[in-house]
Design a protein around this motif. Structure first.
Motif, PDB file in Angstrom:
ATOM      1  N   SER A   1      18.829   1.526   4.867  1.00  0.00           N
ATOM      2  CA  SER A   1      17.804   2.580   4.930  1.00  0.00           C
ATOM      3  C   SER A   1      17.263   2.666   6.344  1.00  0.00           C
ATOM      4  O   SER A   1      17.256   1.662   7.090  1.00  0.00           O
ATOM      5  N   VAL A   2      16.806   3.872   6.705  1.00  0.00           N
ATOM      6  CA  VAL A   2      16.096   4.037   7.973  1.00  0.00           C
ATOM      7  C   VAL A   2      14.663   4.469   7.653  1.00  0.00           C
ATOM      8  O   VAL A   2      14.431   5.352   6.828  1.00  0.00           O
ATOM      9  N   SER A   3      13.714   3.802   8.254  1.00  0.00           N
ATOM     10  CA  SER A   3      12.312   4.178   8.071  1.00  0.00           C
ATOM     11  C   SER A   3      11.902   5.094   9.225  1.00  0.00           C
ATOM     12  O   SER A   3      12.332   4.888  10.367  1.00  0.00           O
ATOM     13  N   TYR A   4      11.089   6.101   8.906  1.00  0.00           N
ATOM     14  CA  TYR A   4      10.672   7.052   9.938  1.00  0.00           C
ATOM     15  C   TYR A   4       9.252   7.524   9.637  1.00  0.00           C
ATOM     16  O   TYR A   4       8.716   7.313   8.530  1.00  0.00           O
ATOM     17  N   ASP A   5       8.631   8.121  10.618  1.00  0.00           N
ATOM     18  CA  ASP A   5       7.258   8.619  10.480  1.00  0.00           C
ATOM     19  C   ASP A   5       7.286  10.006   9.838  1.00  0.00           C
ATOM     20  O   ASP A   5       7.981  10.907  10.310  1.00  0.00           O
ATOM     21  N   LEU A   6       6.511  10.144   8.740  1.00  0.00           N
ATOM     22  CA  LEU A   6       6.330  11.440   8.086  1.00  0.00           C
ATOM     23  C   LEU A   6       4.831  11.708   8.056  1.00  0.00           C
ATOM     24  O   LEU A   6       4.121  11.272   7.144  1.00  0.00           O
ATOM     25  N   GLY A   7       4.359  12.384   9.056  1.00  0.00           N
ATOM     26  CA  GLY A   7       2.912  12.554   9.184  1.00  0.00           C
ATOM     27  C   GLY A   7       2.288  11.224   9.548  1.00  0.00           C
ATOM     28  O   GLY A   7       2.637  10.581  10.536  1.00  0.00           O
ATOM     29  N   GLU A   8       1.363  10.792   8.710  1.00  0.00           N
ATOM     30  CA  GLU A   8       0.672   9.519   8.954  1.00  0.00           C
ATOM     31  C   GLU A   8       1.240   8.383   8.113  1.00  0.00           C
ATOM     32  O   GLU A   8       0.748   7.262   8.170  1.00  0.00           O
ATOM     33  N   ARG A   9       2.224   8.656   7.304  1.00  0.00           N
ATOM     34  CA  ARG A   9       2.789   7.600   6.448  1.00  0.00           C
ATOM     35  C   ARG A   9       4.253   7.327   6.816  1.00  0.00           C
ATOM     36  O   ARG A   9       4.888   8.114   7.516  1.00  0.00           O
ATOM     37  N   GLU A  10       4.738   6.202   6.286  1.00  0.00           N
ATOM     38  CA  GLU A  10       6.120   5.792   6.538  1.00  0.00           C
ATOM     39  C   GLU A  10       7.002   6.277   5.396  1.00  0.00           C
ATOM     40  O   GLU A  10       6.679   6.101   4.219  1.00  0.00           O
ATOM     41  N   ALA A  11       8.128   6.869   5.703  1.00  0.00           N
ATOM     42  CA  ALA A  11       9.081   7.333   4.697  1.00  0.00           C
ATOM     43  C   ALA A  11      10.445   6.697   4.983  1.00  0.00           C
ATOM     44  O   ALA A  11      10.676   6.126   6.059  1.00  0.00           O
ATOM     45  N   PHE A  12      11.363   6.795   3.983  1.00  0.00           N
ATOM     46  CA  PHE A  12      12.680   6.166   4.115  1.00  0.00           C
ATOM     47  C   PHE A  12      13.772   7.177   3.773  1.00  0.00           C
ATOM     48  O   PHE A  12      13.620   7.997   2.864  1.00  0.00           O
ATOM     49  N   LEU A  13      14.861   7.088   4.496  1.00  0.00           N
ATOM     50  CA  LEU A  13      16.089   7.790   4.142  1.00  0.00           C
ATOM     51  C   LEU A  13      17.072   6.713   3.695  1.00  0.00           C
ATOM     52  O   LEU A  13      17.459   5.842   4.482  1.00  0.00           O
ATOM     53  N   ASN A  14      17.453   6.765   2.401  1.00  0.00           N
ATOM     54  CA  ASN A  14      18.204   5.671   1.780  1.00  0.00           C
ATOM     55  C   ASN A  14      19.684   6.021   1.641  1.00  0.00           C
ATOM     56  O   ASN A  14      20.042   7.138   1.254  1.00  0.00           O
ATOM     57  N   PHE A  15      20.539   5.045   1.925  1.00  0.00           N
ATOM     58  CA  PHE A  15      21.992   5.232   1.881  1.00  0.00           C
ATOM     59  C   PHE A  15      22.619   4.163   0.991  1.00  0.00           C
ATOM     60  O   PHE A  15      22.151   3.015   0.944  1.00  0.00           O
ATOM     61  N   ILE A  16      23.734   4.528   0.325  1.00  0.00           N
ATOM     62  CA  ILE A  16      24.644   3.569  -0.297  1.00  0.00           C
ATOM     63  C   ILE A  16      26.024   3.904   0.263  1.00  0.00           C
ATOM     64  O   ILE A  16      26.616   4.937  -0.065  1.00  0.00           O
ATOM     65  N   ALA A  17      26.556   3.049   1.104  1.00  0.00           N
ATOM     66  CA  ALA A  17      27.827   3.332   1.773  1.00  0.00           C
ATOM     67  C   ALA A  17      28.970   3.348   0.762  1.00  0.00           C
ATOM     68  O   ALA A  17      28.975   2.561  -0.199  1.00  0.00           O
ATOM     69  N   PRO A  18      29.966   4.212   0.947  1.00  0.00           N
ATOM     70  CA  PRO A  18      31.096   4.236   0.014  1.00  0.00           C
ATOM     71  C   PRO A  18      32.016   3.024   0.128  1.00  0.00           C
ATOM     72  O   PRO A  18      32.781   2.741  -0.789  1.00  0.00           O
ATOM     73  N   SER A  19      31.965   2.316   1.232  1.00  0.00           N
ATOM     74  CA  SER A  19      32.808   1.120   1.404  1.00  0.00           C
ATOM     75  C   SER A  19      32.140   0.179   2.396  1.00  0.00           C
ATOM     76  O   SER A  19      31.192   0.547   3.097  1.00  0.00           O
ATOM     77  N   LYS A  20      32.634  -1.043   2.428  1.00  0.00           N
ATOM     78  CA  LYS A  20      32.084  -2.028   3.353  1.00  0.00           C
ATOM     79  C   LYS A  20      32.321  -1.608   4.798  1.00  0.00           C
ATOM     80  O   LYS A  20      31.467  -1.817   5.672  1.00  0.00           O
ATOM     81  N   ARG A  21      33.473  -1.006   5.062  1.00  0.00           N
ATOM     82  CA  ARG A  21      33.756  -0.569   6.424  1.00  0.00           C
ATOM     83  C   ARG A  21      32.786   0.522   6.866  1.00  0.00           C
ATOM     84  O   ARG A  21      32.260   0.479   7.990  1.00  0.00           O
ATOM     85  N   GLU A  22      32.536   1.492   5.976  1.00  0.00           N
ATOM     86  CA  GLU A  22      31.575   2.551   6.312  1.00  0.00           C
ATOM     87  C   GLU A  22      30.184   1.975   6.528  1.00  0.00           C
ATOM     88  O   GLU A  22      29.431   2.426   7.391  1.00  0.00           O
ATOM     89  N   PHE A  23      29.832   0.952   5.749  1.00  0.00           N
ATOM     90  CA  PHE A  23      28.532   0.288   5.914  1.00  0.00           C
ATOM     91  C   PHE A  23      28.410  -0.276   7.332  1.00  0.00           C
ATOM     92  O   PHE A  23      27.392  -0.084   8.021  1.00  0.00           O
ATOM     93  N   HIS A  24      29.474  -0.975   7.782  1.00  0.00           N
ATOM     94  CA  HIS A  24      29.440  -1.564   9.132  1.00  0.00           C
ATOM     95  C   HIS A  24      29.373  -0.476  10.200  1.00  0.00           C
ATOM     96  O   HIS A  24      28.627  -0.602  11.185  1.00  0.00           O
ATOM     97  N   LEU A  25      30.171   0.598  10.036  1.00  0.00           N
ATOM     98  CA  LEU A  25      30.201   1.647  11.052  1.00  0.00           C
ATOM     99  C   LEU A  25      28.844   2.345  11.177  1.00  0.00           C
ATOM    100  O   LEU A  25      28.371   2.621  12.290  1.00  0.00           O
TER     101      LEU A  25
END
Length: 567
Positions: free
Chosen positions: A476-500
């Motif tokens: 996940s990447v955390s980022y600023d959304l106004g005054e609060r913290e938000a997340f963009l969440n990922f589930i990689a399709p493979s271990k290689r994609e996760f590393h890349l």
């Protein structure tokens, strides 16, 4: 005679008998008997006729007496004559003589009082111990060269005993009252379970070598280590078909391997001293080594997660494990067992890698220095590749409370590396162009990258088995959304994609890329680049230390004055 001018065969029989008398006499000067024993050894090796005379006149018990005298010179000469008599004897006589010597505890005496004596072994004694070991192992050659006879009642009974030792309870309970055909079918199935390639095991044992020696090894293992034998067979019978380790096939191939490593059936070298102290440590040393080796093979098979297609690869690793351990000259079977079991598959791979690097010279200080200088440039290349991969984008599956869904979303990095663009995609449709994606996340707003269990969409799911699998692919990447913290969440399709993706996001955030894929890529690029840089230095030794810098000259009045015009 020692210079080969006159043959040892020219000695007369009365003279040989006179020398034999010196050997057989108790009260004899200490300097005479070693010389007499050495003379008889040369006679025995050179003349078959006089050798038979020496064999009939010098009893084995007399040589055992000389071996027990605490004089290394006398022991060496006595052992030299003993090995000369054994070399001149027929195979049947040699077996009879060695059986008698082992009954008189010669092996134990050599092990305790010669090999483990306070005085160091001389080269001559080491050679004669090597010859004695080779002659003893040579007694196994007839069994190694003899294929199984399918019409031999004794050999058929031995095969049935091998089967019954592993499957007797099951076979007997289910076989009572069955017809002869049904019983034969049951036996054939159990022989298959035992690891024979054919339902008729005689066909497997027709190969020479190892012939009947493989059957002897299997029987010895089943009788002297019954629990280990049953555990080996039953454990592999219950495995999946592809991953079971075939006991019989492994035993046959392992017997061939041990015969090669221990030089069974090979002629004695005239100068070799390569004896194994372990050989004199216990009776039936060849079979005892097999018992250790077959259990090692099963252990290595499991470590390699091997299938039937990997059989030859497993045997290569086992050969290396045994050869490396035998090269250590283990002093006892227990020491051999502990060392060979400590040499795991992973350790073998590490040793191979280290030896390869030494051969290539890549561990020399100048090469290591070159690699360090190349690292920043190559890491920059890997970083560039990761960012290009993010610009290409990846399809991710959405994860909801109802587990995995069919909905997809696409995310990519803008060509200027300023914005992450993403949006939903219909399954089966082509990848959308980046400018059509509705959502955007400026890279400047990203605070941090989190992976695994630290991700908010993994913490919400609990610790089920499926979630453990997803945990390795989550980031996940955390980022600023106004005054609060938000997340963009990922589930990689493979271990290689996760590393890349995690490497690419780290590169965007200015963090070091620490994935396993980066390490592998860097090692590959370093190896290639180093070899390219060293092409012109092929076959040129690379020194461990830089060459010395010469001292400066006494004066510097050698500068050329460019202002003077040439005529």
């Amino acid at each position: 005679m020692e210079h080969g001018v006159v043959s040892w065969e020219t000695l007369s029989i009365p003279l040989v008998r006179k020398v034999v008398c010196y050997v057989n006499t108790n009260l004899m000067h200490a300097s005479v008997q070693p010389l007499a024993l050495g003379l008889l050894e040369s006679v025995t090796l050179s003349s078959p006729v006089l050798g038979q005379l020496v064999k009939s006149e010098v009893p084995l018990d007399r040589l055992l007496v000389h071996l027990q005298v605490m004089s290394q010179q006398l022991q060496t000469k006595a052992l030299a004559l003993l090995t000369a008599l054994l070399q001149g004897a027929s195979l049947a006589d040699r077996k009879h003589m060695l059986d008698y010597l082992w009954q008189r505890n010669l092996r134990q005496f050599i092990y305790k009082n010669i090999i483990h004596s306070a005085a160091p072994l001389g080269d001559e004694m080491a050679h004669h111990l090597y010859v004695l070991q080779a002659l003893t192992l040579g007694l196994l050659e007839p069994r190694m060269r003899t294929p199984l006879d399918p019409y031999s009642q004794e050999q058929r009974e031995q095969l049935q005993a091998l089967r019954q030792a592993a499957f007797e309870p099951e076979g007997e309970s289910s076989g009572t009252g069955l017809s002869a055909d049904r019983r034969r079918s049951l036996c054939a199935r159990e022989f298959r379970k035992l690891g024979f390639s054919n339902s008729n095991p005689a066909q497997d044992l027709e190969r020479v070598p190892p012939g009947l020696l493989a059957l002897d090894n299997m029987l010895y293992f089943s009788r002297h280590a019954p629990s280990a034998y049953s555990r080996f067979v039953l454990e592999n019978s219950s495995r999946e078909d592809k991953h079971e380790c075939p006991f019989a096939r492994s035993s046959i191939q392992l017997t061939v391997l041990l015969c090669e490593l221990l030089h069974v059936g090979e002629a004695c070298s005239e100068t070799a001293q390569d004896f194994s102290p372990m050989f004199f440590g216990q009776d039936q040393s060849f079979h005892e080594i097999f018992c250790v080796a077959i259990q090692l093979l099963n252990k290595t098979w499991k470590e390699m997660r091997a299938t039937h297609e990997d059989f030859d690869k497993v045997m290569q690793v086992v050969r290396e494990q045994l050869a490396r351990t035998l090269a250590l000259k283990p002093t006892s079977l227990e020491f051999f067992r502990s060392k060979v079991n400590a040499l795991t598959y992973g350790e073998v791979l590490r040793l191979r890698q280290t030896e390869r690097l030494h051969q290539e010279g890549t561990l020399a200080p100048p090469i290591l220095e070159l690699r360090e200088k190349l690292k920043p440039e190559l890491l920059g290349l890997i970083r560039q590749q990761r960012l290009l991969r993010l610009c290409e984008g990846t399809l991710f599956r959405k994860i909801s409370s109802r587990r995995r869904q069919d909905k997809l979303w696409f995310c990519c990095l803008s060509p200027n590396h300023k914005v992450l663009q993403y949006g939903d995609v219909e399954e089966g449709s082509s990848l959308p162009p980046p400018e059509s994606l509705p959502e955007q996340l400026p890279v400047a707003d990203i605070r941090a990258l989190v992976t695994g269990r630290d991700c908010p969409h993994i913490r919400e799911k609990g610790s089920g088995k499926q979630n453990k699998d997803l945990c390795e692919l989550a980031f996940s990447v955390s980022y600023d959304l106004g005054e609060r913290e938000a997340f963009l969440n990922f589930i990689a399709p493979s271990k290689r994609e996760f590393h890349l993706w995690t490497d690419g996001l780290c590169a965007l955030l200015g963090i070091a890329m620490g994935s396993e894929q980066t390490r592998l890529d860097l090692e590959l690029l370093l190896a290639m680049e180093t070899k390219l840089r060293l092409l012109e230095l092929e076959n040129v030794p690379i020194p461990e230390q830089p060459p010395p810098v010469p001292p400066p000259p006494t004066n510097f009045n050698f500068c050329y004055d460019c202002s003077i015009a040439e005529p």
